[in-house]
Design an enzyme around this catalytic site. Structure first.
Site, PDB file in Angstrom:
ATOM      1  CD  GLU A 110      -3.107  -1.553   2.373  1.00 46.66           C
ATOM      2  OE1 GLU A 110      -2.344  -1.487   3.248  1.00 46.66           O
ATOM      3  OE2 GLU A 110      -4.238  -1.248   2.017  1.00 46.66           O
ATOM      4  CD  GLU A 130      -3.253  -6.583   3.787  1.00 42.47           C
ATOM      5  OE1 GLU A 130      -3.521  -7.832   2.639  1.00 42.47           O
ATOM      6  OE2 GLU A 130      -2.858  -5.459   3.243  1.00 42.47           O
TER       7      GLU A 130
END
Ligand code: ZOZ
Ligand code: NAD
Length: 701
Positions: A110, A130
């Site tokens: 990210e 995740e």
């Protein structure tokens, strides 16, 4: 704000921001702030034309600091917000080039996507894993990734969490250039050229909708009980529907929901647990593991063949000894068939199969055993035979060689007593199929040396297993608990439940298979023989589970006879079998067991709480070091769902006091088998958890 975690330097007109937060450069407190501060400094510096962000040490940023999540859900910290740093980067008027080596995962990817370009060495990997922690990307990953590689691929990456090698990521548009040679030099050169080009922000890129219904359907099936995977798809799809600013709000809502879920708490527990089990109190880094360059295995049956494959897969030459040519041929044929199946599925090349087979040397003699650094015994489960084999190998093994037994129940000390060097003897309990199952239960005898234990733990990693250390007792950690679980499943079937009803409840709850289907697979005769051998330990007046015995006594041994609790067709597909049910019913009536309808909650409680109670007893006896060790055994060896955290974490999530009270309830109703383990009772009374117990042992989260 500048700090020790993030460094700013210059190479001519390029600013270099280096993250130094070993071992994996996680975004721990101070890292995001440091990066943002250095970006601001570089932007303000008139001599800087472009910026490179790179990880110091072995990797780029491997993600958010997972330890912070537990503090947030416990209310000890406010929620994480990486957007200020990401916005500072993306809004920079000077191009930011992300230089990636090692792994850019989760929050790391990210961060990389908030830069204007990404370059990487060919060996790097990127991903949004995740979901494996029960959460979704929470720092705009679900919104920026589809803008780089499209909704379909981004949804797949976020829902499955797989890592993508840099060359593939370059093809997908996630990485702009693969750097040959020195990464930093390549990134700086790239940044200088980029300074001349207009800046394009990832958030401003167009993104088209895509049909992800097939992925949705497959995820709902494959990842049952894990809402994060579906939430990840929802969030990625929203990128094509909502403006970026609204997309990140939607992502944040889903992220928060996932973060506070029990599934996420369980999966985070498992992430750290898999690393905790490698740490053995009292055995520090000063205990150097022995070199294992050559191995030998005795017995080429179900287990021995699979164990030899593990060594060959790790590139370790291995002798494989049998007692007859016929058994040896049969064992080798099974190994060859197994590898050929993997080649056929495209998961192994023919050349690699040939290489691995060449590392396995079949033999009928002990020739060459004197050169082996480890000898693993996998002959029949019989003490006299094992002692005779250990007597033989003790005489021929080189000094210091490890002598391991794959026994599932027998006393390691009694086996070691057949040798002159019991400190070299240890249990290496592999699980069937040994080349597939990740668990290696490592059983220490009373004389086993620390070096032999340290070597075994390290070897487990080399064999791509999770090694868990257990103490010596009948069944060790896994099978001793399993025995209680199966006992209750048998009692339930004797009281009127059908096998498919009992298995169905546990499967729906998340177990890979129900208990009765598992023992059909393992062979009902195996448990039968053990029960016969230990008949003398039965206590008069204490209820004995007879359902499996009734089946074995009429030749129903499970899969191998195509009949057990179920009937099996030629492809081993199970169907309910009225004949088996009638036999158990008749025997139950004869034994005077009252018949009744069973409720789901009773089936779950009796099977799962029986595991937990025995787990608590194992902890108290020191057979398991920490409760998390038990959880890792169950998840990797017994098909316990990781998203439930393992039996002991499940108890913590339900509430230790509640579990204790229900066990007390069953104890009043059913007596002997349900006597609460004193440790469970103690934790319940003190309002503590198994995690508290682990912390007191110096381990756990
Ligand atoms: O360690 C391997 C790995 O896969 N790590 C996890 C990577 C991962 O899952 N990253 C995603 C994290 S979640 C996230 O980033 C959420 C997000 O989107 C941002 C949230 C924003 C919230 C906004 C709210 C609105 C890796 C492949 C990296 C390295 O493997 P190795 O085998 O080389 O090394 P390990 O696994 O033995 O690790 C070495 C030590 O580092 C610890 N560790 C690893 N990753 C960590 C971490 N600790 C904290 N956070 C991480 N991300 C690991 O426990 C081990 O510690 P020790 O003490 O056992 O040595
Ligand atoms: P198996 O019957 O499939 O294989 C045992 C093999 O050992 C046979 O091929 C036999 O010919 C060979 N053998 C016997 N004596 C020998 C000797 N003196 N020298 C060389 N070879 C000899 O049994 P298995 O299922 O592979 O079990 C082996 C061990 O692994 C047992 O201790 C068992 O408890 C344990 N174990 C089995 C499982 C399982 O699911 N099958 C799981 C974990 C551990």
């Amino acid at each position: 704000m500048s700090n020790a975690l993030v460094d700013l330097s210059r190479d001519g007109n390029v600013a270099i921001i280096t993250v130094n937060n070993p071992p994996v450069n996680a975004l721990s407190p101070g890292v995001p702030e440091g990066v943002a501060a250095h970006v601001a400094t570089a932007v303000a510096d008139p001599e800087v034309a472009a910026i490179v962000v790179i990880g110091g040490g072995r990797t780029f940023i491997a993600g958010a600091d997972i330890r912070e999540f537990g503090k947030i859900t416990a209310g000890l910290k406010p929620k994480l917000d990486l957007h200020p740093m990401l916005n500072t980067m993306e809004d920079s008027p000077k191009p930011i080039v992300m230089a990636i080596h090692g792994t850019a995962l989760g929050g790391g990817l990210e961060v990389a996507m908030a830069g204007h370009y990404r370059v990487a060495v060919a060996g790097a990997q990127v991903g949004q894993p995740e979901v494996k922690l029960g959460i979704i990307p929470g720092a705009a990953g679900t919104q920026r990734l589809p803008r780089l590689c499209g909704v379909a691929k981004a949804a797949e990456m976020c829902a499955l969490g797989d890592l993508i090698p840099a060359p593939a990521a370059a093809q997908l548009g996630i990485i702009d250039q693969i750097i040959e040679g020195d990464l930093l030099a390549g990134a700086v050169a790239f940044a200088r050229e980029a300074a001349a080009r207009p800046i394009v922000k990832v958030r401003d890129r167009a993104v088209a909708a895509a049909d992800v219904s097939a992925l949705r359907a497959s995820v709902a099936k494959r990842m049952r009980g894990q809402p994060a995977a579906i939430a990840a798809i929802d969030a990625v799809e929203a990128a094509a529907r909502l403006p970026f600013a609204e997309g990140i709000v939607y992502e944040a809502e889903l992220f928060q929901k996932c973060l506070h879920s029990n599934e996420s708490k369980a999966l985070i527990h498992v992430f750290f647990g898999e690393r905790t089990v490698a740490k053995i109190p009292g055995i520090g880094k000063d205990v150097a593991p022995q070199v294992i360059a050559r191995a030998a295995v005795i017995g080429a049956g179900t287990m021995g063949g699979g164990i030899a494959m593990n060594y060959a897969n790790a590139g370790i030459p291995v002798l494989l000894k049998e007692s007859t040519q016929e058994a040896l041929d049969k064992g080798l044929a099974a190994i060859t068939r197994n590898y050929a199946g993997t080649v056929k599925k495209g998961r192994l090349s023919q050349a690699d199969m040939d290489k691995r087979l060449a590392l396995i040397t079949p033999t009928l003699s002990y020739d060459g055993f004197a050169d082996a650094d480890i000898i693993v015994e996998a002959v029949f489960e019989n003490m006299a035979l094992k002692q005779s084999v250990f007597g033989d190998i003790d005489a021929i093994a080189k000094p210091g060689a490890i002598l391991a037994s794959n026994t599932s129940t027998l006393d390691i000390d009694a086996i070691a007593a057949a040798t002159k060097g019991p400190e070299q003897v240890i249990g290496h309990h592999f699980f069937s199929p040994a080349n597939v199952m990740r668990l290696l239960e490592i059983v220490r005898g009373k004389a086993t040396s620390n070096q032999v234990i340290a070597t075994s733990m390290e070897l487990a990693k080399r064999l791509k297993k999770v090694g868990v250390l257990a103490g010596n007792c009948r069944g060790f950690i896994g099978n001793r608990m399993f025995h209680q679980y199966v006992r209750e499943a048998c009692f339930l079937v004797e009281e009127g439940g059908t096998p498919q009803e009992i298995d169905g409840v546990l499967y729906e709850w998340g177990m890979a298979m129900g208990p009765l289907a598992v023992i059909d697979l393992a062979g009902l005769d195996v448990g039968y023989r053990i029960r016969q051998e230990f008949k003398h330990t039965e206590i008069a007046g204490v209820r004995y589970p007879f359902a499996a015995d009734v089946l074995v006594e009429v030749g129903r041994h499970g899969h191998k006879t195509r009949a057990g609790f179920y009937r099996y067709d030629e492809n081993r597909v199970a169907s309910p079998d009225a004949a088996a049910e009638a036999m158990i019913r008749d025997a139950a009536r004869a034994a005077g067991v009252p018949q009744r309808a069973l409720q789901r909650d009773e089936i779950l409680e009796r099977c799962l709480y029986a595991l937990i109670n025995e787990g608590a007893a194992l902890l108290e006896e020191g057979i398991a070091i920490r409760s998390v060790d038990i959880d890792i055994v169950y998840i990797n060896g017994y098909g316990f769902p990781a998203w439930r955290g393992g039996p002991m974490k499940y108890a913590d999530l339900v509430g230790v006091r509640k579990v204790y009270e229900r066990i007390e309830h069953w104890h009043h109703l059913r007596g002997y088998h349900w006597k609460p383990a004193p440790l469970l009772e103690k934790l319940a009374r003190e309002g503590k958890t198994f995690a508290d117990y682990d912390r007191a042992q110096g381990g756990g989260e």
